[in-house]
Design a protein around this motif. Structure first.
Motif, PDB file in Angstrom:
ATOM      1  N   LEU A   1       0.813  -1.194  -0.071  1.00  0.00           N
ATOM      2  CA  LEU A   1       0.063   0.044  -0.033  1.00  0.00           C
ATOM      3  C   LEU A   1       0.755   1.237  -0.041  1.00  0.00           C
ATOM      4  CD1 LEU A   1      -2.685  -1.021   2.631  1.00  0.00           C
ATOM      5  CD2 LEU A   1      -2.835  -1.068   0.239  1.00  0.00           C
ATOM      6  N   SER A   2       1.729   1.405   0.654  1.00  0.00           N
ATOM      7  CA  SER A   2       2.634   2.468   1.008  1.00  0.00           C
ATOM      8  C   SER A   2       3.985   2.066   1.661  1.00  0.00           C
ATOM      9  CB  SER A   2       1.904   3.608   1.678  1.00  0.00           C
ATOM     10  OG  SER A   2       2.103   3.490   2.978  1.00  0.00           O
ATOM     11  N   SER A   3       4.901   3.091   1.352  1.00  0.00           N
ATOM     12  CA  SER A   3       6.315   3.096   1.848  1.00  0.00           C
ATOM     13  C   SER A   3       6.706   4.608   2.338  1.00  0.00           C
ATOM     14  CB  SER A   3       7.245   2.480   1.322  1.00  0.00           C
ATOM     15  OG  SER A   3       7.157   1.013   1.102  1.00  0.00           O
ATOM     16  N   THR A   4       7.097   4.630   3.570  1.00  0.00           N
ATOM     17  CA  THR A   4       7.788   6.161   4.005  1.00  0.00           C
ATOM     18  C   THR A   4       9.208   5.979   4.583  1.00  0.00           C
ATOM     19  OG1 THR A   4       5.495   6.868   4.296  1.00  0.00           O
ATOM     20  CG2 THR A   4       7.228   8.239   4.985  1.00  0.00           C
ATOM     21  N   VAL A   5      10.190   6.490   3.869  1.00  0.00           N
ATOM     22  CA  VAL A   5      11.290   6.257   4.366  1.00  0.00           C
ATOM     23  C   VAL A   5      11.818   7.256   5.161  1.00  0.00           C
ATOM     24  CG1 VAL A   5      13.713   5.835   3.673  1.00  0.00           C
ATOM     25  CG2 VAL A   5      12.051   5.104   2.270  1.00  0.00           C
ATOM     26  N   HIS A   6      12.359   6.964   6.275  1.00  0.00           N
ATOM     27  CA  HIS A   6      12.799   8.177   7.274  1.00  0.00           C
ATOM     28  C   HIS A   6      14.419   8.073   7.610  1.00  0.00           C
ATOM     29  CE1 HIS A   6       8.586   7.303   8.291  1.00  0.00           C
ATOM     30  NE2 HIS A   6       8.689   8.318   8.979  1.00  0.00           N
ATOM     31  N   ALA A   7      14.911   9.187   7.714  1.00  0.00           N
ATOM     32  CA  ALA A   7      16.525   9.335   7.969  1.00  0.00           C
ATOM     33  C   ALA A   7      16.571   9.654   9.500  1.00  0.00           C
ATOM     34  CB  ALA A   7      17.204  10.544   7.139  1.00  0.00           C
ATOM     35  N   GLY A   8      17.696   9.021  10.056  1.00  0.00           N
ATOM     36  CA  GLY A   8      17.914   9.314  11.484  1.00  0.00           C
ATOM     37  C   GLY A   8      18.386  10.673  11.887  1.00  0.00           C
ATOM     38  N   LEU A   9      18.091  11.074  12.708  1.00  0.00           N
ATOM     39  CA  LEU A   9      18.529  12.258  13.282  1.00  0.00           C
ATOM     40  C   LEU A   9      19.356  12.342  14.476  1.00  0.00           C
ATOM     41  CD1 LEU A   9      14.991  14.333  13.248  1.00  0.00           C
ATOM     42  CD2 LEU A   9      17.023  14.556  11.610  1.00  0.00           C
ATOM     43  N   ASP A  10      18.980  11.747  15.658  1.00  0.00           N
ATOM     44  CA  ASP A  10      19.750  11.753  16.816  1.00  0.00           C
ATOM     45  C   ASP A  10      20.828  10.665  16.664  1.00  0.00           C
ATOM     46  OD1 ASP A  10      18.214  13.434  18.238  1.00  0.00           O
ATOM     47  OD2 ASP A  10      17.439  12.168  19.799  1.00  0.00           O
ATOM     48  N   GLU A  11      20.722   9.560  16.141  1.00  0.00           N
ATOM     49  CA  GLU A  11      21.554   8.436  15.655  1.00  0.00           C
ATOM     50  C   GLU A  11      21.374   8.105  14.120  1.00  0.00           C
ATOM     51  OE1 GLU A  11      23.937   7.554  17.691  1.00  0.00           O
ATOM     52  OE2 GLU A  11      23.096   8.567  19.460  1.00  0.00           O
ATOM     53  N   PRO A  12      22.594   7.661  13.707  1.00  0.00           N
ATOM     54  CA  PRO A  12      22.472   7.227  12.254  1.00  0.00           C
ATOM     55  C   PRO A  12      21.537   5.894  11.900  1.00  0.00           C
ATOM     56  CG  PRO A  12      24.832   7.427  13.043  1.00  0.00           C
ATOM     57  CD  PRO A  12      24.033   7.658  14.020  1.00  0.00           C
ATOM     58  N   GLY A  13      20.940   6.227  10.940  1.00  0.00           N
ATOM     59  CA  GLY A  13      20.056   5.150  10.733  1.00  0.00           C
ATOM     60  C   GLY A  13      18.865   5.462   9.928  1.00  0.00           C
ATOM     61  N   THR A  14      17.980   4.392   9.646  1.00  0.00           N
ATOM     62  CA  THR A  14      16.878   4.549   8.757  1.00  0.00           C
ATOM     63  C   THR A  14      15.502   4.019   9.330  1.00  0.00           C
ATOM     64  OG1 THR A  14      17.147   2.909   7.395  1.00  0.00           O
ATOM     65  CG2 THR A  14      18.276   4.774   6.738  1.00  0.00           C
ATOM     66  N   LEU A  15      14.598   4.549   8.789  1.00  0.00           N
ATOM     67  CA  LEU A  15      13.168   3.739   9.342  1.00  0.00           C
ATOM     68  C   LEU A  15      12.226   3.715   7.978  1.00  0.00           C
ATOM     69  CD1 LEU A  15      11.084   2.782  11.481  1.00  0.00           C
ATOM     70  CD2 LEU A  15      10.515   5.197  11.823  1.00  0.00           C
ATOM     71  N   ASN A  16      11.677   2.624   7.636  1.00  0.00           N
ATOM     72  CA  ASN A  16      11.040   2.530   6.593  1.00  0.00           C
ATOM     73  C   ASN A  16       9.515   1.988   7.258  1.00  0.00           C
ATOM     74  OD1 ASN A  16       9.764   2.401   4.232  1.00  0.00           O
ATOM     75  ND2 ASN A  16      10.821   1.042   3.473  1.00  0.00           N
ATOM     76  N   CYS A  17       8.536   2.950   7.148  1.00  0.00           N
ATOM     77  CA  CYS A  17       7.179   2.345   7.717  1.00  0.00           C
ATOM     78  C   CYS A  17       6.343   1.839   6.308  1.00  0.00           C
ATOM     79  CB  CYS A  17       6.502   3.712   8.260  1.00  0.00           C
ATOM     80  SG  CYS A  17       4.899   3.345   8.716  1.00  0.00           S
ATOM     81  N   ILE A  18       5.916   0.765   6.321  1.00  0.00           N
ATOM     82  CA  ILE A  18       5.361   0.057   5.061  1.00  0.00           C
ATOM     83  C   ILE A  18       4.077  -0.346   5.695  1.00  0.00           C
ATOM     84  CG2 ILE A  18       5.542  -1.448   3.208  1.00  0.00           C
ATOM     85  CD1 ILE A  18       8.684  -1.793   4.093  1.00  0.00           C
TER      86      ILE A  18
END
Length: 227
Positions: free
Chosen positions: A45-62
């Motif tokens: 249905l969807s994906s939203t990619v996030h870039a880390g702020l406080d610590e390096p990394g990513t979050l993908n909400c699918i």
């Protein structure tokens, strides 16, 4: 753009990747962006990619229509031979969290639903609470309750609780207007919170086995309907 609504009945997957450096984070974001832009999987249905702020990394909400659709994607040759090995090689750790929406609430100024979008300036807080399966429901009962007080807290925009379908976790996905407003809320002395909120937090702390958190900003999003 993807939205979160109280009557959502689909599967939400949080792919949480950690990297050792900001350049590593940028590589993961680029790879995720390419996958999202070419997504054509049944049930996606969807994906939203996030870039880390406080610590390096990513979050993908699918968002997926069903667990069966997700499992078909994970079992596919393209995922097992290309996608999974790729991210194993460019991240330092990964969490693939399969969840269902349990409770959502937002400030009235946001309108009818919560939006996940790089066109917004949300300071996104992601909190993973690990819990023994026999205590997951009690933890949700302690936290996933209507909270009118938080709507009065400066900078608050939304928060959503998700239930890990394997019974071992609860996820909080929250939006704030800035790091400063969230930090002020997070550091607020317990005695300045309403009694019911304090009691819920105290009860929750007695149930969780561990807590992990990072903050993010949404950088890319796409839905199956083209938005």
């Amino acid at each position: 753009m993807p939205f979160v609504r109280p009557d959502d009945d689909y599967l939400t997957v949080f792919n949480v990747f950690e990297t050792d450096t900001r350049s590593g984070q940028e590589r993961v974001v680029d790879e995720m962006r390419a996958i999202v832009d070419n997504a054509d999987y049944p049930g996606w249905l969807s994906s939203t990619v996030h870039a880390g702020l406080d610590e390096p990394g990513t979050l993908n909400c699918i968002q997926w229509k069903s667990l069966a659709d997700l499992e078909a994607r994970y079992a596919g040759e393209r995922f097992t031979r290309n996608t999974a090995p790729l991210f194993d090689g460019i991240t330092s750790s990964k969490r693939l969290l399969k969840t269902e929406l349990e409770h959502t609430q937002h400030h009235p100024d946001l309108g009818e639903a919560i939006e996940m979008s790089p066109e917004r300036d949300d300071y996104t807080v992601f909190v993973l609470l690990n819990v023994d399966p026999e205590n997951q429901r009690e933890l949700l009962d302690a936290l996933a309750e209507p909270d009118e007080w938080i709507k009065t807290v400066p900078g608050y925009r939304s928060h959503t609780y998700y239930r890990g379908i394997d019974g071992t976790s609860v996820v909080n996905y929250a939006q704030w207007d800035s790091k400063e407003s969230y930090d002020a809320f997070h550091a607020l002395p317990e005695e300045q919170r309403p009694a019911d909120v304090r009691n819920g937090r105290l009860r929750a702390r007695s149930l969780i086995t561990s807590r992990w958190a990072n903050t993010y900003t949404a950088v890319h999003s796409r839905s199956a309907d083209g938005s």
